[in-house]
Scaffold this active site. Structure first.
Site, short mmCIF file in Angstrom:
data_model
loop_
_atom_site.label_atom_id
_atom_site.label_comp_id
_atom_site.label_asym_id
_atom_site.label_seq_id
_atom_site.Cartn_x
_atom_site.Cartn_y
_atom_site.Cartn_z
CB SER A 1 -0.91 0.01 1.23
OG SER A 1 -1.42 1.32 1.40
CG HIS B 1 -3.97 -1.40 -1.49
ND1 HIS B 1 -5.09 -2.16 -1.77
CD2 HIS B 1 -4.31 -0.60 -0.46
CE1 HIS B 1 -6.06 -1.82 -0.93
NE2 HIS B 1 -5.62 -0.87 -0.13
CG ASP C 1 -5.04 2.60 1.12
OD1 ASP C 1 -6.02 1.82 1.08
OD2 ASP C 1 -3.89 2.23 1.42
CG MET D 1 -8.20 7.47 2.82
SD MET D 1 -7.22 7.56 4.31
CE MET D 1 -6.38 5.97 4.26
CG HIS E 1 -9.31 0.48 -0.15
ND1 HIS E 1 -8.66 0.33 1.06
CD2 HIS E 1 -10.63 0.46 0.14
CE1 HIS E 1 -9.56 0.21 2.02
NE2 HIS E 1 -10.76 0.31 1.50
CG MET F 1 -11.21 3.60 2.42
SD MET F 1 -9.67 3.56 3.34
CE MET F 1 -8.52 3.63 1.99
CG MET G 1 -11.64 -2.40 5.47
SD MET G 1 -10.19 -2.12 4.46
CE MET G 1 -9.08 -1.34 5.64
CG ASP H 1 -6.32 -2.65 3.24
OD1 ASP H 1 -5.17 -2.48 3.69
OD2 ASP H 1 -6.97 -1.75 2.66
N GLY H 2 -4.83 -4.33 6.18
CA GLY H 2 -4.60 -3.70 7.48
C GLY H 2 -3.86 -4.59 8.46
N GLY H 3 -2.75 -4.08 8.96
CA GLY H 3 -2.02 -4.80 10.01
C GLY H 3 -1.37 -6.09 9.57
N GLY I 1 1.14 -2.14 4.12
CA GLY I 1 1.61 -0.76 3.99
C GLY I 1 2.84 -0.50 4.82
#
Ligand code: DX5
Ligand code: ZN
Length: 216
Positions: free
Chosen positions: A8, A33, A35, A37, A66, A68, A137, A175-177, A197
């Site tokens: 990301s 990826h 993001d 926002m 993605h 958001m 997510m 996606d995330g962590g 990311g």
């Protein structure tokens, strides 16, 4: 299929964006990826069209966008023009999700639907056979570098069951962590694509980190 890695860009050094994109080009990353926002759907603003146009100019890997943002339908055509290969819209942002998915597919992009951590996979019963990808997510969207939400492991298993039950071809993206530890468990639970990311861009050697994630 062998799993895919989608670093990301959110955690990249924006002062050296071209260099970061070239690092991705020369790595084993499968997708990049992006993001997006809007400060309304999520409590943060990232980057927009001019930046994405530049990334598209230099990036040789497929772009995984993605969104958001509220009312993503307004921008589906724009993201096609900007070179997105995969377009992820949030379930929570789409009143007419079926229409959004059909529009994305009609433009030749892979259509993805994304679920926030609190949204159950059961809401996808009637749409999962129509999408190319479901993204879960595993943090609350808006920021990089957050802690992995553990429930995502079981949720991935439940999503895999739903996909099989409904004869869907959808792949599962998380996606995330994501790191080596959470990534391995997610793959065991049925994930196909891992977004990472801060774990990639914060690493001493991002290229090697991507290669290691490919070998999980
Ligand atoms: C969060 C974004 C993620 C983010 C992941 O809203 O959707 O793609 O960049 O960052 P890490 O991998 O640091 O959790
Ligand atoms: Zn994302």
């Amino acid at each position: 299929m062998a799993h895919l890695i989608a670093p990301s860009l959110l955690s990249a050094d924006f002062g050296n964006l071209r260099k970061e994109v070239e690092m991705i080009n020369n790595s084993e990353a499968d997708w990049l990826h992006l993001d997006i926002m809007d400060g309304v759907f999520v409590p943060n603003i990232s980057f927009g069209m001019p930046v994405i146009a530049s990334v598209n100019k230099y990036c040789t890997k497929p772009l995984d966008a993605h969104l958001m943002i509220v009312e993503p339908d307004k921008f589906i055509d724009d993201f096609h023009r900007l070179g997105a290969a995969v377009l992820n819209v949030h379930y929570e942002a789409c009143v007419h999700l079926h229409r959004s998915i059909q529009r994305i597919k009609s433009l030749g992009m892979k259509a993805g639907v994304t679920l926030n951590p609190h949204t159950p996979v059961s809401v996808l019963e009637e749409i999962v056979a129509d999408v190319d990808l479901v993204m879960l997510m595993s943090v609350n969207p808006g920021f990089g570098g957050q802690k992995f939400i553990e429930n995502t492991i079981d949720k991935t298993r439940r999503l895999k069951e739903l996909i099989l039950k409904r004869n869907s071809q959808a792949v599962i993206e998380i996606d995330g962590g994501v790191n080596y530890e959470t990534g391995k468990r997610l793959l065991e639970a049925g994930a196909d694509v891992l977004v990472a990311g801060s774990f990639v861009f914060g690493a001493e050697n991002p290229t090697e980190t991507i290669a290691n994630l490919k070998r999980l």
